[in-house]
Design an enzyme around this catalytic site. Sequence first.
Site, short mmCIF file in Angstrom:
data_model
loop_
_atom_site.label_atom_id
_atom_site.label_comp_id
_atom_site.label_asym_id
_atom_site.label_seq_id
_atom_site.Cartn_x
_atom_site.Cartn_y
_atom_site.Cartn_z
N HIS A 119 2.93 6.15 -2.19
CA HIS A 119 4.03 7.11 -2.07
C HIS A 119 5.16 6.92 -3.08
CE1 HIS A 119 2.17 8.50 1.59
NE2 HIS A 119 2.16 7.27 2.06
N ARG A 173 0.83 -1.20 0.00
CA ARG A 173 0.00 0.00 0.00
C ARG A 173 0.87 1.25 0.00
NH1 ARG A 173 -0.03 4.68 2.43
NH2 ARG A 173 -2.03 5.64 2.68
#
Length: 117
Positions: free
Chosen positions: A84, A79
């Site tokens: 990011h 995730r």
Amino acid sequence: MLGLFMLRDKASLLDIFKAGQLAIEFARGMSREQLASDVMRQSAILYQIAIVGEATKRLSRNFREQHPEVPWDDIAGMRDIIAHQYDRLDLDIVWQASDSAKSTGVASCDRAFITSA
């Protein structure tokens, strides 16, 4: 306080179940090559994987420790990469994760697992 953690764990497991099912459904019948050329499905699958990872982070430490057979840190880490480090995404790893989820049932944890929280 323990009841609150159990309720949150149940809600998070339900989110994991639903998102995992959707990711598997979105990839159903596709080859790795077809997925590579279908940006819309890639996006849909990645979003569901991100939900699974975020819901994993919301599980209590106690619950995660009771289920060491599940790679919680790896799921949460996926995730983080999606959110990011999107420019470092490796479609082969996403495909392997999706394929592994289908074969091991991690993404399709059954209702009994959800109610055990």
